[in-house]
Design an enzyme around this catalytic site. Structure first.
Site, short mmCIF file in Angstrom:
data_model
loop_
_atom_site.label_atom_id
_atom_site.label_comp_id
_atom_site.label_asym_id
_atom_site.label_seq_id
_atom_site.Cartn_x
_atom_site.Cartn_y
_atom_site.Cartn_z
N ASN A 9 0.87 -1.18 0.00
CA ASN A 9 0.00 0.00 0.00
C ASN A 9 0.90 1.23 0.00
OD1 ASN A 9 -1.80 2.04 0.52
ND2 ASN A 9 -2.30 1.38 2.61
N LYS A 11 0.13 4.29 -0.33
CA LYS A 11 -0.52 5.49 0.22
C LYS A 11 -0.26 6.68 -0.72
CE LYS A 11 -0.13 3.37 4.68
NZ LYS A 11 -0.15 3.49 6.12
N HIS A 96 -9.54 1.24 4.96
CA HIS A 96 -8.28 1.45 5.67
C HIS A 96 -8.51 2.43 6.83
CE1 HIS A 96 -4.18 2.71 6.50
NE2 HIS A 96 -3.79 1.59 5.92
N GLU A 98 -6.91 4.88 7.82
CA GLU A 98 -6.71 6.30 7.45
C GLU A 98 -7.95 6.85 6.76
OE1 GLU A 98 -3.00 5.69 5.44
OE2 GLU A 98 -2.07 5.20 7.36
N GLU A 168 -5.31 -4.69 10.70
CA GLU A 168 -4.29 -3.67 10.89
C GLU A 168 -4.56 -2.91 12.19
OE1 GLU A 168 -2.43 -2.63 6.82
OE2 GLU A 168 -4.05 -1.25 7.20
N GLY A 174 2.47 2.59 10.72
CA GLY A 174 3.41 3.69 10.53
C GLY A 174 4.09 4.15 11.81
N SER A 214 3.53 -1.76 10.40
CA SER A 214 4.99 -1.83 10.59
C SER A 214 5.57 -3.21 10.30
CB SER A 214 5.36 -1.36 12.00
OG SER A 214 4.92 -0.02 12.19
P1 PGA Z 1 2.83 0.50 7.63
O1 PGA Z 1 1.36 0.69 7.01
O2 PGA Z 1 3.39 -0.79 7.09
O3 PGA Z 1 3.60 1.70 7.15
O4 PGA Z 1 2.68 0.49 9.11
C1 PGA Z 1 0.50 -0.41 6.80
C2 PGA Z 1 -0.79 0.06 6.21
O5 PGA Z 1 -1.29 1.12 6.62
O6 PGA Z 1 -1.37 -0.60 5.32
#
Ligand code: PGA
Length: 251
Positions: A9, A11, A96, A98, A168, A174, A214
């Site tokens: 992903n 983003k 997601h 976000e 997640e 992140g 992460s």
């Molecule tokens: P990350 O994000 O691996 O940077 O923690 C995962 C995601 O939001 O899909």
């Protein structure tokens, strides 16, 4: 059959040219990855058509990071499932955290997006996960159960075939904090049990449940070793071709 899946992903990162370079670097190394791992890349909408051409016949699949909750019409700035399908993409990431946090996506909107994706022959990667507060107050199972019940458990058994779930935990996205392999396994097994109770054992068995938050080359092996962890939804580490490939090699 249950698939092992590693999905990147991206983003809101990369220009189109940067995206093309990143995909070329991934393609160069794709033969290092076991044939039974499905590799998916989710770049920004603007890159889908261009990257689709580059990825043709490479065995790597393409996903959108989002999809509109309407079919077509006066919705300035939105991108519909049929538009995504027309680029050559096969998947959509839906719900997601976000999107839930910054764009107020509710479970109802998420369900619409799932249905529209399915109608347009796209496989939804449906995200769920709890906040840090929820976990600290021991509400993580309750929160995830509600997200699952309000989305993927509202569709038919036949349609469910195409669903992929990504767990997640929001506190791990992140942040550099990863759920421990035990925490991931515990939640993945719980999600699978919800699916089994609602549908049946076969549906639950065939569902791929990805871990996100992460995930990186140093922890992917331990996570993917867990019985109910069928791969990862990778954010930050998917922006580096080497890291992404190393994660996909962790199976
Ligand atoms: P990350 O994000 O691996 O940077 O923690 C995962 C995601 O939001 O899909």
């Amino acid at each position: 059959m249950r698939k092992n899946i590693v999905a990147g992903n991206w983003k809101m990162n990369t220009t189109l040219n940067q995206g093309k370079e990143l995909v070329k670097d991934i393609i160069k190394n794709v033969t290092q990855i076991s044939y039974d791992v499905t590799l998916i890349i989710a770049p920004p909408f603007t890159h889908l058509a261009g990257l689709s051409k580059l990825m043709y016949n490479t065995g790597i699949f393409l996903s959108a990071q989002n999809v509109a909750d309407n079919e077509s019409g006066a919705f300035t700035g939105e991108v519909s499932a049929s538009m995504i399908k027309s680029t050559g993409a096969q998947y959509t990431i839906i719900g997601h955290s976000e999107r839930r946090k910054y764009y107020d996506e509710t479970d109802e909107i998420i369900l619409e997006k799932i249905l529209l994706s399915l109608q347009n022959d796209l496989s939804p990667i449906v995200c769920c996960g709890e906040l840090l507060d929820d976990r600290e107050n021991n509400k993580h199972f309750e929160i995830v159960k509600k997200q699952i019940e309000n989305s993927v458990l509202k569709i038919s058994r036949e349609e469910f075939d195409r669903i992929i779930i990504a767990y997640e935990p929001v506190w791990a996205i992140g942040t550099g904090k990863t759920a421990s392999p035990e925490q991931a396994q515990e939640m993945h097994a719980y999600i699978r049990s919800l699916i089994q109770n609602y549908f049946d054992e076969q549906v639950a068995d065939e569902l791929s449940i990805l871990y996100g938050g992460s995930c990186k080359p140093s922890n992917a092996k331990e996570l993917f070793k867990q019985q109910d962890v069928d791969g990862g939804l990778i954010g930050g580490a998917s922006l580096k071709a080497n890291d992404f490939i190393e994660i996909a090699k962790a199976f």
